[in-house]
Design a protein around this motif. Structure first.
Motif, PDB file in Angstrom:
ATOM      1  N   LYS A 118       0.856  -1.192   0.000  1.00 52.98           N
ATOM      2  CA  LYS A 118       0.000   0.000   0.000  1.00 52.98           C
ATOM      3  C   LYS A 118       0.887   1.235   0.000  1.00 52.98           C
ATOM      4  N   ASP A 119       0.667   2.100  -0.983  1.00 55.20           N
ATOM      5  CA  ASP A 119       1.460   3.315  -1.094  1.00 55.20           C
ATOM      6  C   ASP A 119       1.042   4.317  -0.020  1.00 55.20           C
ATOM      7  N   LYS A 166      -3.154   3.562  -1.968  1.00 47.71           N
ATOM      8  CA  LYS A 166      -3.451   2.794  -3.170  1.00 47.71           C
ATOM      9  C   LYS A 166      -2.494   1.610  -3.292  1.00 47.71           C
ATOM     10  N   LEU A 174       0.228  -0.870  -4.906  1.00 47.75           N
ATOM     11  CA  LEU A 174       1.438  -0.592  -5.674  1.00 47.75           C
ATOM     12  C   LEU A 174       2.188  -1.893  -5.895  1.00 47.75           C
ATOM     13  N   SER A 221       5.762  -2.968  -7.024  1.00 45.72           N
ATOM     14  CA  SER A 221       7.136  -2.620  -7.375  1.00 45.72           C
ATOM     15  C   SER A 221       8.117  -3.663  -6.871  1.00 45.72           C
TER      16      SER A 221
END
Length: 386
Positions: free
Chosen positions: A196-197, A201, A203, A205
């Motif tokens: 969770k960014d 939201k 994410l 990565s």
């Protein structure tokens, strides 16, 4: 004529109806599953998302009588073990649970770090479970929290997560990939890892690294791109390049990245690996005063691009060999395929051999696209560096 009629009658008697057919009103279609291990109680928590058939295709919310209703029903329960938890989930449903349409299976970090072998065994024993379902790890959070994160762009949450995996990092994260890697010789499984960014939201990565069926850690950003390239996937990542005497940099998008693994064996039967890496890129932004259309400048930028990619692979193997000591890149598999007799000798000791093996990188990287303008538009001619 009577004989023909009798023949048709006998044929018709052999035709059976859909004896095992189930009406849509009798099944509960599972769209997504999320399993957690609760650290405070030691119990397992299961979350499943059941589609509401009359609302499918209407988005995440549909209007009814002036009020908004969800197109799915969440079901949550707990259990001392995964099977007990699953049974309690089923008992909450008025219909027969159908998991064959499930697209995403999320595992919380606590459960993944303990061991997901019991969960994998449970999944594999039912033919209704699709092995094309994507396995996802919830990084630094629990699976339920990741599921409940708002995402309004797609109709359903599982569709959003699947599209991000397919269109962005292309992590080989299906259940079938995990089963194949965990059972294969000389390679350990991986999975897509969502977090969770700061804005709440989802994410993607990171790539989650497993040793057998236990989560050991993650690789991020260009290390994750480097790892997926070794597994035959397309890249999505940016590299900052610059000249040695310049502080300002240019961002280069990696448009293609292929990595081939070669293995050679020394006289004392020690494997040695060479990675042949070929990459192309395009300039996405230019924060410097350089003019990439100048061949002399481009030659130096290509050298910087090549160096940055080499460092990404070096950092990846430092992480795999030193930090986690797990062969998720499949170097052992290369030995198994080319030197099967040698592999039989070293297979049992591969976990101790892998951290010490020598890996060399041969990188050929070139920037082919610079955009419609070499130097930034806003620079005067006398400001452009040569």
């Amino acid at each position: 004529m009577s004989l023909l009629l009798m023949t048709f009658t006998m044929i018709l008697s052999l035709l059976t109806g859909c004896w095992d057919r189930k009406e849509i009103n009798d099944i509960a279609i599972v769209q997504l599953s999320a399993f957690d291990l609760m650290p405070d109680t030691g119990k397992y928590r299961g979350y499943i998302q059941i589609a509401i058939p009359k609302s499918i295709g209407a988005g995440q919310l549909t209007s009814s009588g002036g009020t908004q209703q969800k197109t799915y029903m969440p079901v949550i329960n707990y259990g001392e073990n995964i099977e007990a938890m699953t049974m309690k989930l089923e008992r909450k449903l008025s219909r027969d649970m159908l998991p064959s349409h499930r697209r995403i299976f999320i595992v919380g970090e606590s459960l993944a770090r303990q061991n997901i072998a019991p969960m994998l065994d449970l999944i594999s024993r039912s033919p209704k479970n699709r092995l094309r379902t994507y396995l996802v790890v919830a990084r630094d959070t629990d699976a339920k929290s990741l599921v409940e994160t708002e995402y309004t762009l797609e109709a359903t949450k599982e569709e959003a997560l699947r599209e991000i995996i397919v269109r962005k990092m292309q992590v080989p994260s299906m259940l079938r990939n995990f089963y194949a890697s965990s059972a294969a010789a000389g390679i350990e499984p991986i999975a897509a890892a969502f977090s969770k960014d700061k804005d709440g939201k989802v994410l993607l990565s990171s790539v989650a690294l497993f040793n057998k069926t236990t989560l050991v850690g993650y690789v991020d950003d260009m290390q994750a791109v480097a790892l997926t390239s070794l597994l035959g996937r397309k890249p999505l990542g940016d590299v900052d390049v610059a000249l040695p005497d310049q502080e300002s940099k240019l961002s280069v998008r990696v448009t293609s990245l292929s990595a081939k693994k070669r293995v050679e064996v020394s006289s004392d039967e020690q494997p040695h690996f060479i990675l042949d890496i070929t990459a192309t890129g395009r300039i996405m932004d230019n924060r410097s005063k350089l003019d990439p259309s100048d061949p002399a400048v481009m030659e130096k930028l290509n050298a910087s691009f090549q160096e940055q990619l080499t460092q990404s692979y070096q950092k990846l193997f430092h992480t795999l060999q030193t930090t986690y000591k797990t062969d998720n890149a499949g170097l052992g598999q290369s030995v198994y395929r080319k030197y099967p007799k040698l592999w039989k000798k070293i297979e049992k000791d591969w976990e101790t051999i892998f951290p010490e093996v020598d890996v060399q990188f041969k990188v050929d990287a070139n920037i082919y696209q610079i955009g419609v303008q070499g130097a930034p538009y806003y620079l005067r001619e006398d400001e452009i560096s040569q």
